[in-house]
Scaffold this motif. Structure first.
Motif, short mmCIF file in Angstrom:
data_model
loop_
_atom_site.label_atom_id
_atom_site.label_comp_id
_atom_site.label_asym_id
_atom_site.label_seq_id
_atom_site.Cartn_x
_atom_site.Cartn_y
_atom_site.Cartn_z
N ARG A 1 -4.14 9.98 1.92
CA ARG A 1 -4.49 8.70 1.41
C ARG A 1 -5.26 7.83 1.94
NH1 ARG A 1 1.01 5.75 -0.44
NH2 ARG A 1 -0.39 4.75 -1.57
N ASN A 2 -5.91 6.84 1.34
CA ASN A 2 -6.72 5.80 1.97
C ASN A 2 -6.57 5.27 3.31
OD1 ASN A 2 -8.35 5.90 -0.20
ND2 ASN A 2 -7.47 4.15 -1.38
N ASN A 3 -5.09 5.06 3.55
CA ASN A 3 -4.53 4.66 4.61
C ASN A 3 -4.51 5.74 5.89
OD1 ASN A 3 -2.43 6.04 4.01
ND2 ASN A 3 -1.01 4.28 3.48
N GLY B 1 -4.52 6.22 -8.47
CA GLY B 1 -5.09 4.74 -8.04
C GLY B 1 -5.95 5.07 -6.89
N GLU B 2 -6.05 6.13 -6.33
CA GLU B 2 -6.60 6.42 -5.14
C GLU B 2 -7.63 7.45 -5.26
OE1 GLU B 2 -4.63 6.68 -1.50
OE2 GLU B 2 -3.49 5.05 -1.75
N PRO B 3 -8.99 7.57 -4.74
CA PRO B 3 -9.87 8.38 -4.68
C PRO B 3 -9.32 9.81 -4.48
CG PRO B 3 -10.94 6.70 -3.50
CD PRO B 3 -9.31 6.28 -3.78
N ARG C 1 3.48 4.32 -4.81
CA ARG C 1 2.84 5.16 -5.14
C ARG C 1 3.30 5.78 -6.69
NH1 ARG C 1 6.27 5.87 -1.93
NH2 ARG C 1 5.06 5.45 -0.10
N GLN D 1 -2.57 15.63 -0.23
CA GLN D 1 -3.77 14.51 -0.54
C GLN D 1 -3.64 13.68 0.62
OE1 GLN D 1 -3.73 12.29 -4.03
NE2 GLN D 1 -5.29 10.98 -3.28
N GLU E 1 5.60 11.52 2.48
CA GLU E 1 4.45 10.80 2.83
C GLU E 1 4.63 10.76 4.38
OE1 GLU E 1 1.87 7.00 2.64
OE2 GLU E 1 2.98 7.50 0.70
N GLU F 1 0.79 -1.24 0.06
CA GLU F 1 0.14 -0.02 0.03
C GLU F 1 0.88 1.36 0.08
OE1 GLU F 1 -2.15 -0.14 3.56
OE2 GLU F 1 -0.87 0.61 4.90
N GLN G 1 -1.13 14.52 -6.56
CA GLN G 1 -2.14 13.39 -6.53
C GLN G 1 -1.61 12.22 -6.45
OE1 GLN G 1 -4.74 13.63 -9.85
NE2 GLN G 1 -5.96 11.69 -9.16
N LYS H 1 -8.19 15.85 -1.40
CA LYS H 1 -6.91 16.61 -1.94
C LYS H 1 -7.26 17.94 -2.33
CE LYS H 1 -4.70 16.79 -6.55
NZ LYS H 1 -5.02 18.36 -6.97
#
Length: 724
Positions: free
Chosen positions: A649-651, A718-720, A433, A647, A675, A430, A715, A724
């Protein structure tokens, strides 16, 4: 072969001092060992292992630190140009010197005789993805050679540390014999020593001993150089044939111009016959070029022809890359003779090797601080308090070159980038990126290795504050004069422009909406617009006044999942939330020193606000209470500058642009993006060198003619992209 009694005595001393059983398979849990079966696809480093200190048990004094090893290692008695970073070493791994830091504290170094330190070095190789090491071994009267029983005992001790380090870390290793210092008739000592290592110490039976073409690999360095070496080419030829009869694959370290027989190489046809008898050749490149441009030229004019010659003869070609060079303290040469250029020099060689199709690479060296070619952790704060003169890593993190070497390994293998992370952070799928980045004059797409794979830069495009990759693969972005959508072929498929009225052209923000429309912040006319694909304005909200300066009125606008709009007021230092009628439903007033870049409404109802002039990111709840903050007080390992594009991230991690826009004219910001977890662990960094070494696309701003480190939007693909 005539073997005198002396080598036999040496064999006996070695046997008594260092007799070991073959090392077994991996005994460390969760270590994924490198495949030792082939050199192909590997990035290997040279490991000198020749540094000693008093009280390390070797009785060799300050070997390779000082000119006179029996005297104090300090000013006037020093031979190294880089100073190792010993901050991670335990107290029993550090040895006090006669040098002092600027604050008066005593400077410390390490010893290669210390088992913990060698194991630590191999752990670093594992952590950063370096495949293995060539352990240097001298058999002459060289200060590191075998002629003295104490030297032999120490060298075998280091060898055993390397064997253990390779096993525990899952790295490979091979013995590399350096012929330097041998006299006429002495080359046979090399095979005598190998016989002891293979038959008595059984080194080639180690599970992580490097093999090639199904055979244990032995390297011999120093054949064919034109510096009047006393030993002969015929002796070297016999040595290679002995190794081949012993069932070994042979790698030869030869001069750069071996093929032509000029410059650093002898003009003797026997040299090519010796090379043809081997399996791998590795021309020595250190000092043969001084800049990325020269390195590119060397790769095209020398390496490429070398590789073709080797392919025709059935040999493998192993080019040598090095990070820089200096031997001021060793030989009185110019300090920083071949500058590192903050990693640009090394990376240019790595990319050049990959570009001409090389399948393996040798980086010289891992721990060579003598000639300042080391890539392991070195300090930017060497001891200069009492007159020391050393080069540094130019402000880069101490592990920067380890990361470049690991990145080179992934590049040659064609593997996806997993990110160079701290050893306490597991590398997970995960964490991979791909990025879309808007910068001062265009848009970049970066792959998992931080390499630029797509670049859009056209006349009339500047200050790309907002950029989005759409589900159809097109890119939508806002620039000062409008909002544009382009396809992968860089063709414009949608183009919204504000009327060309001087003083009213300023677009800082766009957002693709779920119904196909685009949200546009028209700063010049102080309006928030929703525009459909036919460029019809379906919604227009008159914004509260943002001030006289068009550029400083607003930064970004976002439509929330609740259908409201968050507006970042730069000059007024406020976040306003408006409904579709322009009525204020929430506000957050920032402090006088804060200027917001954007506002992101999180799923928990809180709002994340990057503040550019106060260099911080804050999270506030609906009542305006700060619930989380990242600022300059946090120890990130680098300086936090303008946190513009962000942004979530999903996590839950944050990917942040660390921009130097309007901040530094010197452009000395190295960490361009990163990150970070919510507990403030940095997992990944985008470095300046990642943007400068594409090799195909010069990422340069037309206006300043400088590398474009003015990053503005980010951005994670591959992630929503909603957060952002």
């Amino acid at each position: 072969m005539n073997r005198s009694a002396a080598p036999c005595i040496l064999l006996l001393v070695s046997l008594l001092a260092c007799l070991v059983q073959p090392l077994a398979a991996q005994d460390e849990k969760n270590v994924q060992p490198v495949d030792p079966g082939t050199l192909t696809g590997k990035v290997m480093v040279g490991y000198q292992g020749w540094f000693n200190c008093p009280k390390d048990g070797s009785e060799l004094g300050w070997k390779h630190w000082a000119r006179l090893g029996h005297r104090q290692f300090g000013p006037g008695n020093v031979t190294v140009d880089l100073w190792p970073d010993v901050s991670e070493l335990d107290a029993d791994e550090r040895y006090a010197t006669g040098f002092r830091h600027a604050d008066g504290s005593r400077a410390e170094v390490f010893s290669s005789a210390n088992r913990k330190t060698v194991l630590r070095h191999f752990r670093w190789m594992q952590e950063y993805g370096i495949d293995g090491a060539f352990l240097q071994r001298f058999v002459s009267g060289h200060p590191s050679g075998l002629s003295d029983p104490r030297l032999l005992k120490n060298m075998n001790q280091v060898l055993n540390h390397v064997r253990e380090g390779a096993r525990k870390s899952g790295r490979t290793f091979a013995v590399m014999y350096d012929l330097s210092g041998l006299q006429e008739g002495e080359v046979e000592r090399v095979f005598d020593d190998w016989t002891e290592l293979r038959e008595i110490q059984r080194v080639a039976e180690d599970t992580q001993y490097q093999r090639h073409n199904g055979k244990p690999l032995v390297a011999v360095w120093g054949i064919g150089f034109s510096d009047d070496r006393p030993y002969s080419l015929q002796e070297c030829y016999e040595l290679v044939k002995l190794f081949k009869r012993n069932g070994c694959a042979v790698m030869l370290g030869v001069p750069s111009y071996w093929r032509e027989g000029t410059r650093d190489a002898v003009d003797d046809p026997l040299l090519k016959e010796i090379i043809k008898a081997a399996d791998v050749i590795s021309p020595w490149s250190v000092g043969r070029y001084r800049s990325p441009k020269e390195a590119d030229r060397h790769a095209e004019q020398v390496w490429q022809l070398d590789r073709q010659w080797c392919a025709e003869e059935g040999l493998d070609f192993l080019p040598v890359a090095f990070p820089g060079f200096s031997w001021h303290n060793l030989h009185g040469g110019e300090l920083n003779q071949i500058p590192r250029r903050k990693g640009d020099f090394l990376w240019s060689q790595i990319k050049a090797a990959e570009r001409i199709g090389c399948g393996m690479l040798y980086i010289a060296m891992f721990d060579e601080v003598d000639e300042a070619t080391a890539i392991f952790k070195c300090t930017n704060h060497p001891p200069t308090g009492n007159g020391g003169k050393f080069v540094t890593y130019e402000g880069l993190p101490s592990d920067h070159y380890l990361k470049l070497a690991g990145k080179a390994s992934r590049l040659l293998k064609g593997e996806p980038e997993t990110g160079a992370v701290k050893k306490t952070v597991p590398v997970k799928k995960e964490a991979e990126r791909r990025l879309l980045i808007g910068y001062g004059e265009g848009i970049l797409e970066l792959d998992g290795q931080n390499d630029i794979v797509w670049h859009y830069q056209q006349p009339g495009i500047e200050t790309v504050y907002d950029a989005w990759k759409l589900p159809n693969g097109n890119v939508l972005f806002a620039h000062r004069f409008g909002v544009r959508e382009v396809n992968r072929e860089k063709e414009t498929v949608w183009d919204f422009k504000v009327p060309p009225i001087k003083g009213q052209q300023e677009i800082n923000s766009c957002q693709p909406l779920g119904d196909g429309k685009v949200l546009i912040l028209d700063c010049g006319n102080q309006k928030l617009l929703e525009v459909d694909r036919q460029q019809n304005v379906t919604l227009s909200i008159d914004l509260p006044d943002g001030g006289k300066n068009v550029h400083n009125r607003y930064m970004q606008a976002r439509k929330t999942p609740q259908g409201t709009y968050l507006i970042s007021y730069r000059e007024n230092k406020v976040i306003l939330e408006l409904d579709a009628q322009g009525k204020e439903v929430w506000r957050y007033d920032l402090k006088p020193q804060d200027r917001p870049f954007t506002a992101i409404r999180l799923a928990n109802g809180r709002t994340l606000i990057p503040c550019i002039t106060s260099y911080q990111i804050i999270e506030v709840d609906p009542e305006g209470k700060i619930t989380w903050i990242l600022d300059k007080r946090d120890d990130l390992g680098f300086e936090l500058l303008y946190p513009v594009g962000v942004q979530v991230r999903n996590n839950g991690n944050l990917v942040v642009i660390n921009s130097d826009y309007h901040h530094r004219q010197g452009m000395d910001n190295d960490v361009q993006a990163f990150e970070i977890t919510r507990d403030k662990r940095v997992l990944w960094k985008l470095m300046k060198t990642d943007l400068e070494e594409d090799g195909k696309v010069p990422v340069v701003e037309r206006g300043t003619k400088m590398p474009s480190h003015h990053l503005l939007s980010i951005q994670v693909l591959g992630e929503p992209a909603g957060l952002k």
